[in-house]
Write an enzyme that holds these catalytic residues in place. Structure first.
Site, short mmCIF file in Angstrom:
data_model
loop_
_atom_site.label_atom_id
_atom_site.label_comp_id
_atom_site.label_asym_id
_atom_site.label_seq_id
_atom_site.Cartn_x
_atom_site.Cartn_y
_atom_site.Cartn_z
CG ASN A 46 14.88 7.06 -18.14
OD1 ASN A 46 15.36 6.66 -19.18
ND2 ASN A 46 15.63 7.50 -17.15
CG ASP A 47 14.96 11.07 -16.15
OD1 ASP A 47 14.27 10.11 -15.79
OD2 ASP A 47 16.03 11.39 -15.60
CD GLU A 223 17.57 9.60 -9.59
OE1 GLU A 223 16.37 9.27 -9.66
OE2 GLU A 223 18.49 8.91 -10.08
C1 FRU Z 1 16.21 9.69 -13.08
C2 FRU Z 1 17.59 9.26 -13.55
C3 FRU Z 1 18.54 10.45 -13.59
C4 FRU Z 1 19.57 9.99 -14.58
C5 FRU Z 1 18.73 9.27 -15.60
C6 FRU Z 1 19.40 8.10 -16.27
O1 FRU Z 1 15.22 8.86 -13.54
O2 FRU Z 1 18.09 8.24 -12.74
O3 FRU Z 1 19.06 10.79 -12.34
O4 FRU Z 1 20.28 11.05 -15.14
O5 FRU Z 1 17.59 8.80 -14.90
O6 FRU Z 1 18.58 7.56 -17.28
#
Ligand code: FRU
Length: 481
Positions: A46-47, A223
């Protein structure tokens, strides 16, 4: 098969070699692997995290759950690059192995401090009652990739936020270190907090206050906030979850938005004269964009081409998610432009003039001009019947639409199969980067961007101009990442 969610927090060491091999064999069967975008070797990406410059290289990490397409116990995977185009995994994975991050090393940022890379991240901790305790933690990584985590959190949950408090971004402004952190206040409204390094010591932080940026207070959580400076103007990128669509319409489950300010006043925690809220990307997938000002001043960003709470066709192959190309931000006539860094052209191999009917391997760059006043329809990932990812550029009506309803495997149907934006009636350029299951379309050199995933059928490998006019160049791209 869907990932068994009871295994999301299973300790890493409990996964044995045979289970991992099975996962990897399944991943290998996917027909949709990217060639020049970062994707995980297995599990869920993800991020983007810790995007920075250190040790003579670009540093980029990403959030990773290693054992399937699920949001479980997260690590940071480390990659480096010489050119911001070809990223290599170094083999270093920052794991949740500390009492302050027992349930995941969540998102954060990084910045060089002396000869080490300072990593500022959220430690996700759940107690025995499953109550969340978010810690904003620090760690130092040396040039050999050895990481030392600090014993104590740098910032704990403030009295005026809930347990939704995460994603610290460190940045330098006028020689002083600051950080912003996304949060939720006690009225369950999304906020962004500003912190300042006391005596400019990155191990010692004090709160300045809630950042004033014309918050409409309809989101329940912000976020991944990021503040970057373009031509000295603050650009605030963030993900306002639950944003009311009357403030600004969006189609994705969660939006990634931005505001441009005239100036930044760190003492008052204020972005002065913030613009109206804008959609960062008009496509189907773009979230958790991370930006930083590089040592040479450029504002660089990279996005997660995925969204929380969405299942993807590759989940069946035990992996999910990819990162976008690295984009440079520019301001022109007060508008934000996002376009891949110049080095992207180094991927080009062969070129030929664009033709109304082309066969491809779905890995290419297409540079097109659509003449003013035309109504043009172009199908990417097209099969013999011309079904695929349809782009409609109607300059008379002033609309651009991407329709993926005929393009291979469908998913996220609750959020619609088309995305659109308005365009002016003028000669319009499109830069299209196609990478098997990823498309990034930059209109007028990045004035508007459409990013997304598409999972074409095996026979969907063509390009068809089905209506109107377009001229330009088709480039095959070097597959080697
Ligand atoms: C955004 C998020 C962030 C968090 C991370 C966890 O996609 O929810 O806020 O730190 O992913 O994987």
């Amino acid at each position: 098969m869907a990932f068994d969610s009871s295994l999301r927090y299973r300790p890493y060491e409990d996964w044995n070699a045979e289970e991992i091999q099975q996962i990897e064999e399944n991943v290998a069967k996917s027909p949709w692997h990217s060639h020049f975008h970062i994707e995980p070797k297995r599990g869920l990406l993800n991020d983007p995290n810790g995007f920075s410059y250190f040790d003579g290289k670009w540093q980029l990490f990403y959030q990773w759950f290693p054992f399937g397409a699920a949001h479980g116990l997260k690590s940071w995977v480390h990659t480096t690059s010489e050119d911001l185009v070809r990223f290599e995994e170094t083999g270093i994975v920052l794991e949740p192995d500390h009492p302050l991050d027992t349930h995941g090393m969540y998102s954060g940022s990084a910045m060089q401090m002396d000869d080490q890379l300072f990593i500022f991240y959220t430690g996700n901790v759940r107690d025995k009652d499953w109550i969340r305790h978010p810690y904003q933690n620090g760690a130092l990584m040396d040039k050999d990739g050895k990481l030392v985590k600090f014993d104590l959190p740098l910032i704990t949950q403030p009295a005026d936020t809930t347990d939704h408090f995460r994603d610290p971004q460190i940045f330098l402004y006028d020689g002083q270190y600051y950080a912003i952190i996304g949060g939720q206040d006690l009225e369950n409204k999304g906020i962004i907090k500003l912190y300042k390094a006391v005596d400019n010591d990155y191990k010692n932080w004090e709160e300045v206050g809630d950042l004033a940026f014309g918050n409409d207070r309809t989101a329940y959580m912000m976020e991944c906030p990021n503040l970057v400076f373009v031509d000295n103007r603050p650009v605030l990128l963030y993900c306002p979850q639950g944003l009311d669509k009357t403030v600004l319409n969006y189609d994705n489950i969660y939006p990634n938005m931005y505001k441009i300010g005239q100036d930044f006043d760190p003492e008052k925690a204020e972005i002065l004269e913030p613009s109206a809220l804008q959609n960062l990307d008009y496509g189907f997938e773009c979230y958790a964009t991370q930006g930083f000002n590089a040592p040479d001043g450029r504002a660089l960003t990279v996005s997660w081409l995925g969204l929380p709470d969405v299942t993807y066709p590759t989940d069946d192959y035990d992996y999910q998610g990819a990162l976008s190309l690295v984009k440079e931000l520019r301001l022109q006539d007060g508008k934000l432009y996002q376009y891949p860094v110049d080095a992207i052209t180094s991927l080009r191999q062969d070129e030929k003039p664009f033709a109304a009917q082309m066969e491809t391997d779905n890995v290419y760059e297409l540079q097109l001009t659509i003449p003013k006043g035309s109504q043009t329809e172009l199908v990417l990932c097209a099969d013999a019947d011309g079904k695929g990812l349809k782009l409609s550029i109607d300059l008379q009506e002033g609309t651009f639409t991407v329709d993926r309803s005929q393009a291979g495997q469908q998913y996220a149907l609750d959020f619609g199969q088309t995305r659109s934006c308005f365009l002016d009636n003028q000669d319009t350029t499109l830069a299209i980067f196609m990478d098997k299951s990823i498309f990034e379309i930059f209109i007028n050199k990045g004035e508007k961007v459409f990013s997304g995933r598409v999972y074409p059928n095996d026979d969907q490998t063509g390009i068809r101009l089905t209506h109107g006019q377009a001229e330009g160049t088709f480039y095959t791209l070097n597959h080697g990442r």
